[in-house]
Structures are given as structure tokens and as C-alpha cells.
Design a protein around this motif. Structure first.
Motif, short mmCIF file in Angstrom:
data_model
loop_
_atom_site.label_atom_id
_atom_site.label_comp_id
_atom_site.label_asym_id
_atom_site.label_seq_id
_atom_site.Cartn_x
_atom_site.Cartn_y
_atom_site.Cartn_z
N VAL A 246 3.53 11.48 -0.49
CA VAL A 246 3.44 10.86 0.84
C VAL A 246 4.72 11.11 1.65
N LYS A 247 4.52 11.51 2.92
CA LYS A 247 5.66 11.58 3.85
C LYS A 247 5.39 10.55 4.94
N TYR A 248 6.43 9.86 5.36
CA TYR A 248 6.23 8.83 6.38
C TYR A 248 7.50 8.65 7.20
N SER A 249 7.32 8.06 8.36
CA SER A 249 8.48 7.69 9.18
C SER A 249 8.39 6.20 9.45
N SER B 38 1.26 0.31 6.52
CA SER B 38 0.95 0.31 5.07
C SER B 38 2.08 -0.31 4.25
N ASP B 39 3.29 -0.37 4.82
CA ASP B 39 4.39 -0.98 4.07
C ASP B 39 4.36 -2.50 4.15
N SER B 40 3.46 -3.05 4.97
CA SER B 40 3.37 -4.51 5.09
C SER B 40 2.13 -5.07 4.41
N TRP B 41 1.26 -4.21 3.96
CA TRP B 41 0.00 -4.68 3.35
C TRP B 41 0.18 -4.82 1.84
N TYR C 88 4.83 4.74 9.24
CA TYR C 88 3.75 5.57 9.77
C TYR C 88 3.64 6.81 8.87
N VAL C 89 2.52 6.90 8.15
CA VAL C 89 2.34 8.00 7.20
C VAL C 89 1.99 9.27 7.96
N THR C 90 2.80 10.30 7.76
CA THR C 90 2.59 11.55 8.50
C THR C 90 1.91 12.62 7.66
N LEU D 25 0.83 -1.20 0.00
CA LEU D 25 0.00 0.00 0.00
C LEU D 25 0.87 1.26 0.00
N LEU D 26 1.99 1.20 0.76
CA LEU D 26 2.86 2.38 0.82
C LEU D 26 3.48 2.67 -0.55
N THR D 27 3.95 1.61 -1.21
CA THR D 27 4.55 1.77 -2.55
C THR D 27 3.52 2.36 -3.52
N ALA D 28 2.31 1.81 -3.49
CA ALA D 28 1.26 2.28 -4.39
C ALA D 28 0.89 3.73 -4.07
N SER D 29 0.84 4.05 -2.79
CA SER D 29 0.47 5.41 -2.39
C SER D 29 1.50 6.41 -2.87
#
Lengths: 150, 188
Positions: free
Chosen positions: A88-91, A132-135, A98-100, A78-82
Motif C-alpha cells: 500500500v502507498k498512501y499520503s 482508512s487510518d481512522s476505521w 489517502y491510499v494512492t 483498516l490502513l494497518t491491516a491493509s
């Protein structure tokens, strides 16, 4: 007689410009057809190596945006697709990414970005159980990012 | 006597065409040949003009680094006569009397010749494309579409050459000493 000559040569000049116009039209039309055919052929090939996922962005203020036509690589998270569709910014934490911030809308002490997926079995949106990086997404999935109040 | 002058004129103009064709061999479809054939027809008649066109292609089309093809050679030989015949026809219609006389009219005449050059080249390209398609057994439309950049280059460059070249060439031929050429021109 002079008027007739002017008319004749104007016609000849117009004929020349018509020929040039016709040539260019024919040439660029055939180019467009060729590119269209290449695009369609590439799209057909992409079906086997990519997937289509519907992604909803709910900004929490009534603004909802859907991204339905983007093709993502097979087995994308999901993170890659997003990151393909959105800014997208995330930590990265021990619990996963964790998407910030999405599209410039940052989380704060009262808000955060939650993700959910549409469960086809129950027909409801279910809050994401992992980062989201694991889904891993599958073809035809529907996912949503929602700007949520704590 | 007239035929002797015609033959020598054909030889000189053909030599000019062949020489400039080989000189410009690196520039595809940019040649002075069409201009020379047209002016030959305009000044010395349709027979001289079309003969110059045909003979030039017989030499240039046979000894050509891009290859030899009999149907295409026949098509180009026949197609090139368009320039000579058109020149000859215009000469008969009195176009030669008006063309290139005064400096004040050089621009107007140049535009007329440029338009004529463009249209004649279009006819030549279309004709040779049709013959090429049929002789190679290819569908006509893709051949024409694939040839568009080359045809445009040919037609636009010829329009430019006709604009710049016909009037000075005519004036130059008119200024030649009275060694038969002027007499020949007057008699046609």
C-alpha cells in the motif's frame, strides 16, 4: 558362491541404508509433529490477542482477490491491516490517510481507491465514511478496496 | 597357558579400550572401543571379545563424568558383548581367513566391515535405548526418537572406524612376532 556373497552383502548394505532412512523419517516426522503442535498452540493463543478480517480487493477490471486467513492485531485500523496483506502507498491529508496505490495499481486522474465495509445489518457494502487510518476493525468484519472511476 | 594368554590379551585390549574412551570423552558416542572389542573377538575368540567389552564398561561406566546408573551400566556391559560375540562368531565362520589379506581387497573388506559395524552398533543402540527407557520409566518411542541423532552419530562413526580400522588392525596383529599371539590366533 560369489553371486551369493554379492547378494548377501548387497542385502546388508540395503539394510544399513534402510535403517538410516528409517531413522531420518522417524526423526523428521517427530520434528514435524512437534512444530505442528507448537503452531497449533500458538494459534490458540493468538485467538485472544488477534482478530480475523476478510479483505476484498476489486481491481475494477473484473479481477477480485480475497484475503480471508490473515490474523490482524486487535484494534488494528483498516490502513494497518491493509499494509499487512497488501503493498500500500498512501499520503496523509487533513482528512486522514489517502491510499494512492495498492499492489502496484496507482490511482490517476480518472481512478482512485475507495474502501467500503460490509454492513451486516443491511447486508450491503457501505462506502467508508472516514479515512482508512481512522476505521478500527473488529473480529469478523469484511472490508473491501475497490479501484473506482471518478 | 592358553588361559594366561587370554587373560593378558583381555587386559591389554581392555586397557586400550579404556584409554581411548577417556581420550575421546569429549566426543559423545564417538569411540574406538567397539572396533577394538570386535577385533578382539575376531582374532582371539568370542570369550576374549565379550570379556573386553564387559570389563571396559565396568571401568568406564563406573568412573564416568556423565554419571553412573546401574541399569544402564548393566545394559552397556551386556550390549557391548554384541561386538565381541559377533567378532568371535565371524572368526569361527572363517571370516578371519579372508579378511585383510591383500591390498587389492582392502576396500572390499573395508566395506564389509563398515556394514557390519553399522548393523552391530544399531543393535547395541537399540538394546541400550530400550533398557534406558524401561529403567527410567519413560515411554520407549520418545526415548528412541530423542536418541536418533546420537545413534546415527554412533553408527556412522563406527561404520567409518570399521571401514578404516579393522583390516589394518588385523594385519598388525598378524605381523606380531611369534610370541604366542599368532599361535593363540591359530589355535582359536
Amino acid at each position: 558362491m560369489k553371486g551369493k556373497t554379492v547378494f548377501l552383502w548387497s542385502t546388508v548394505l540395503l539394510l544399513c541404508t534402510t535403517i538410516v532412512g528409517g531413522y531420518l523419517t522417524l526423526y523428521y516426522y517427530s520434528q514435524a509433529q512437534s512444530y505442528m503442535s507448537s503452531y497449533e498452540s500458538l494459534s490458540r493463543e493468538m485467538v485472544g490477542i488477534s482478530m480475523r478480517v476478510k479483505m476484498k480487493i476489486d481491481y475494477g477490471n473484473g479481477t477480485v482477490k480475497w484475503f480471508n486467513s490473515t490474523r490482524f492485531p486487535m484494534n488494528a485500523t483498516l490502513l494497518t491491516a491493509s499494509k499487512i496483506d497488501l503493498a500500500v502507498k498512501y499520503s496523509v491529508t487533513n482528512l486522514g490517510a489517502y491510499v494512492t496505490s495498492i499492489n502496484g495499481v496507482e490511482g490517476d486522474s480518472h481512478h482512485y481507491w475507495a474502501w467500503s465495509y460490509f454492513d451486516r445489518g443491511s447486508g450491503t457494502w457501505v462506502l467508508g465514511p472516514v479515512g482508512s487510518d481512522s476505521w478500527v476493525l473488529h473480529d469478523g468484519d469484511s472490508v473491501a478496496w475497490t479501484y473506482t472511476v471518478f | 597357558m592358553k588361559s594366561t594368554r587370554q587373560i593378558s590379551m583381555i587386559a591389554v585390549m581392555t586397557a586400550a579400550c579404556v584409554a581411548t574412551n577417556y581420550l575421546l570423552i569429549g566426543f559423545v558416542n564417538i569411540k574406538f572401543m567397539d572396533l577394538i572389542v570386535f577385533v578382539s573377538g575376531l582374532t582371539f575368540g568370542a570369550f576374549v571379545g565379550s570379556s573386553v567389552g564387559t570389563l571396559t564398561w565396568l571401568v568406564y561406566g563406573t568412573i564416568n563424568p556423565y554419571g553412573f546408573s546401574l541399569p544402564i551400566l548393566l545394559a552397556t556391559c551386556l550390549g557391548e558383548t554384541i561386538f565381541g560375540l559377533a567378532g568371535g562368531l565371524l572368526g569361527r565362520l572363517g571370516f578371519l581367513d579372508d579378511a585383510g589379506l591383500g591390498r587389492s581387497r582392502i576396500l572390499t573388506e573395508g566395506f564389509k566391515f563398515a556394514a557390519l559395524g553399522f548393523l552391530l552398533t544399531f543393535m547395541y543402540d537399540f538394546f541400550t535405548n530400550v533398557v534406558s527407557a524401561y529403567s527410567l520409566g519413560l515411554p520407549l518411542m520418545p526415548v528412541i526418537v530423542a536418541g536418533i541423532p546420537f545413534a546415527l552419530l554412533h553408527e556412522v562413526s563406527n561404520a567409518g572406524f570399521f571401514f578404516v580400522g579393522v583390516v589394518p588392525l588385523l594385519n598388525l596383529i598378524r605381523k606380531l612376532p611369534d610370541s604366542g599371539l599368532r599361535r593363540e590366533m591359530k589355535s582359536i
